[in-house]
Design an enzyme around this catalytic site. Structure first.
Site, PDB file in Angstrom:
ATOM      1  CB  SER A 130      -0.895  -0.093   1.309  1.00  0.00           C
ATOM      2  OG  SER A 130      -1.452   1.267   1.254  1.00  0.00           O
ATOM      3  CE1 TYR A 154      -3.883  -2.349   5.797  1.00  0.00           C
ATOM      4  CE2 TYR A 154      -3.270   0.006   4.915  1.00  0.00           C
ATOM      5  CZ  TYR A 154      -3.837  -1.306   4.587  1.00  0.00           C
ATOM      6  OH  TYR A 154      -3.726  -1.675   3.125  1.00  0.00           O
ATOM      7  CE  LYS A 158      -1.453  -4.369   3.449  1.00  0.00           C
ATOM      8  NZ  LYS A 158      -1.622  -5.843   2.783  1.00  0.00           N
TER       9      LYS A 158
HETATM   10  P1  NAD Z   1     -11.034  -6.675   1.309  1.00  0.00           P
HETATM   11  O1  NAD Z   1     -11.383  -6.481   2.831  1.00  0.00           O
HETATM   12  O2  NAD Z   1     -12.242  -6.592   0.349  1.00  0.00           O
HETATM   13  O3  NAD Z   1     -10.594  -8.192   0.777  1.00  0.00           O
HETATM   14  C1  NAD Z   1      -9.626  -8.878   1.861  1.00  0.00           C
HETATM   15  C2  NAD Z   1     -10.117 -10.430   1.770  1.00  0.00           C
HETATM   16  O4  NAD Z   1      -9.356 -10.842   2.629  1.00  0.00           O
HETATM   17  C3  NAD Z   1     -11.731 -10.200   2.412  1.00  0.00           C
HETATM   18  O5  NAD Z   1     -12.424 -11.453   1.332  1.00  0.00           O
HETATM   19  C4  NAD Z   1     -11.443 -11.049   3.692  1.00  0.00           C
HETATM   20  O6  NAD Z   1     -12.716 -12.021   4.018  1.00  0.00           O
HETATM   21  C5  NAD Z   1     -10.213 -11.899   3.516  1.00  0.00           C
HETATM   22  N1  NAD Z   1      -9.475 -12.459   4.943  1.00  0.00           N
HETATM   23  C6  NAD Z   1      -9.046 -11.300   5.729  1.00  0.00           C
HETATM   24  N2  NAD Z   1      -8.347 -11.944   6.560  1.00  0.00           N
HETATM   25  C7  NAD Z   1      -8.308 -13.122   6.269  1.00  0.00           C
HETATM   26  C8  NAD Z   1      -7.650 -14.484   6.812  1.00  0.00           C
HETATM   27  N3  NAD Z   1      -7.249 -14.467   8.071  1.00  0.00           N
HETATM   28  N4  NAD Z   1      -7.612 -15.550   6.020  1.00  0.00           N
HETATM   29  C9  NAD Z   1      -8.361 -15.725   5.083  1.00  0.00           C
HETATM   30  N5  NAD Z   1      -8.669 -14.404   4.342  1.00  0.00           N
HETATM   31  C10 NAD Z   1      -8.922 -13.481   4.846  1.00  0.00           C
HETATM   32  O7  NAD Z   1     -10.021  -5.507   1.094  1.00  0.00           O
HETATM   33  P2  NAD Z   1      -9.340  -5.247  -0.304  1.00  0.00           P
HETATM   34  O8  NAD Z   1      -9.817  -3.736  -0.516  1.00  0.00           O
HETATM   35  O9  NAD Z   1      -9.728  -6.060  -1.416  1.00  0.00           O
HETATM   36  O10 NAD Z   1      -7.974  -5.175  -0.091  1.00  0.00           O
HETATM   37  C11 NAD Z   1      -6.966  -6.432  -0.552  1.00  0.00           C
HETATM   38  C12 NAD Z   1      -5.770  -6.163  -0.009  1.00  0.00           C
HETATM   39  O11 NAD Z   1      -5.280  -4.976  -0.712  1.00  0.00           O
HETATM   40  C13 NAD Z   1      -5.525  -6.087   1.415  1.00  0.00           C
HETATM   41  O12 NAD Z   1      -4.270  -6.631   1.633  1.00  0.00           O
HETATM   42  C14 NAD Z   1      -5.239  -4.519   1.391  1.00  0.00           C
HETATM   43  O13 NAD Z   1      -4.384  -4.311   2.565  1.00  0.00           O
HETATM   44  C15 NAD Z   1      -4.576  -4.357   0.194  1.00  0.00           C
HETATM   45  N6  NAD Z   1      -4.791  -2.786  -0.093  1.00  0.00           N
HETATM   46  C16 NAD Z   1      -6.117  -2.232  -0.277  1.00  0.00           C
HETATM   47  C17 NAD Z   1      -6.363  -0.929  -0.258  1.00  0.00           C
HETATM   48  C18 NAD Z   1      -7.847  -0.377  -0.745  1.00  0.00           C
HETATM   49  O14 NAD Z   1      -7.766   0.510  -0.578  1.00  0.00           O
HETATM   50  N7  NAD Z   1      -8.974  -1.299  -0.883  1.00  0.00           N
HETATM   51  C19 NAD Z   1      -5.269  -0.113  -0.751  1.00  0.00           C
HETATM   52  C20 NAD Z   1      -4.021  -0.524  -0.421  1.00  0.00           C
HETATM   53  C21 NAD Z   1      -3.733  -2.151  -0.077  1.00  0.00           C
END
Ligand code: NAD
Ligand code: UDP
Length: 344
Positions: A130, A154, A158
């Protein structure tokens, strides 16, 4: 065709990426505990990809911290050629309240996954990092050489996983690793069948604006009108989730076709958009008003974060193709067709 394990594949970015990878002909195993998503998203991905059966999209309910669940996921395919690791927790404010939980799921969960990869002789991973790890950036646009200086738990998790992957690569250079630093992923698939479905009150701007436009929330609170930006509101680099999904496909194609390497890439558009510009673009796309009031700044916010996306363009041949108005149009198609998200 590659066999891929997608952790967190039912979530916002994972579901869109799963669709792009299925359309590219790959075969997927998704491991998700559905703590922040619904199995319905993957049913819709399957329908959008035109899959007649489950042969190319297997779903395993389980936790990345549980070695037995990981072994089941790796065992679901004859061999796994690569992993895309989305699973994790992502709410900055929650991470301040619950740092142990964030370190457990994000850092320990990633360590468990990497151990399982070693057990199953898989050494190719694309990791969801991120732009939050740049903290308060000293220069904008931000290149990958900018200092990593996260300012909340958070971001610390990362940065820790990025470091873990670098340590693994230094010890065993046969690993193929992409650390992808996303800027602000927003929007939805243009069909409106899959999109972002945050639980509770959205922390992030785009889903909040969408819920104001659809009538679920009365108005937007703009966090600060006195930032050193052209209109005084915070500037971010919003990236259409389909562009982001295509960035994952490009990173994976590169890892699987080149010599082993450790890639660190910004995925963003390179264009800044203010809070008020985004709200106005959403009004134009939806035809709905987005009333707002300007309130105090949110603690921990930076004035402006915008990617320098040139390294991804050079190494992957990838750049964003969709504009802010495309983002708002597709986000509105999703929000208006699914006002309560997947809870229909
Ligand atoms: P999201 O919460 O929609 O998706 C994450 C998924 O991981 C969910 O389906 C959740 O059920 C699953 N999950 C969580 N903990 C788990 C575990 N212990 N075991 C198995 N599954 C688990 O989030 P997203 O927006 O799709 O983000 C995906 C990744 O990208 C994350 O790692 C997040 O930190 C990173 N990210 C997201 C953003 C954003 O703004 N959306 C920005 C930068 C980085
Ligand atoms: N923001 C806002 N009102 C909201 C949510 C966010 O004014 O209800 C602003 C926030 O201050 C920042 C921008 O919108 O300038 C993007 O915030 P978001 O939380 O979506 O992303 P991040 O801060 O993590 O980049």
């Amino acid at each position: 065709m590659a066999h891929l394990l997608i952790t967190g594949g039912a979530g916002f970015i994972g579901s869109h990426t799963a669709l792009v990878l299925l359309e590219a002909g790959h075969s997927l195993v998704v491991l998700d505990n559905f703590s922040n998503s619904s199995p319905e998203s993957l049913q819709r991905v399957k329908a959008l990809a035109g899959l007649a059966d489950d042969a190319r999209l297997q779903v395993i309910e389980g936790d990345i911290r549980n070695p037995a669940d990981l072994d089941r996921a790796f065992g679901a395919a004859h061999s796994i050629d690569g992993v895309i690791h989305f699973a994790g927790l992502k709410a900055v404010g929650e991470s301040v309240q619950q740092p142990l939980r964030y370190w457990d799921v994000n850092a320990n969960g990633s360590r468990c996954l990497i151990e399982a990869m070693q057990r199953h002789s898989c050494r190719t991973i694309v990791f969801s990092s991120s732009a939050t790890l740049y903290g308060f950036p000293e220069t904008v646009p931000i290149s990958e050489t900018a200092p990593v200086q996260p300012i909340n738990p958070y971001g610390h998790t990362k940065a820790a996983v990025e470091q873990l992957l670098a340590d693994v690569n230094a010890c065993e250079p046969s690993w193929r690793i992409a650390r992808l630093r996303y800027f602000n992923p927003v929007g939805a698939h243009p069909s409106g069948r899959i999109g972002e479905d945050p639980g509770g009150i959205p922390n992030n701007l785009f889903p909040f604006i969408s819920q104001v436009a659809v009538g679920r929330r009365p108005q937007l609170q703009v966090f600060g009108g006195d930032w050193p930006t052209p209109d005084g509101t915070g500037v971010r680099d919003y990236i259409h989730v389909m562009d982001l999904a295509e960035g994952h496909r490009a990173a994976l194609d590169r890892l699987l076709s080149h010599e082993p390497e450790l890639l660190t890439l910004n995925l963003g558009s390179g264009l800044g958009c203010s809070v008020l510009e985004l709200a106005a673009a959403f009004e134009a796309a939806s035809g709905k008003p987005v009333p707002y009031t300007i309130v105090d700044r949110r603690p921990g916010d930076a004035a402006s974060t915008v990617a320098d996306p040139s390294r991804a363009a050079e190494l992957l041949g990838w750049r964003t193709r969709r504009s802010i108005s495309d983002i708002c149009r597709d986000g509105w198609v999703w929000q208006s067709a699914n006002p309560q998200g997947y809870d229909v």
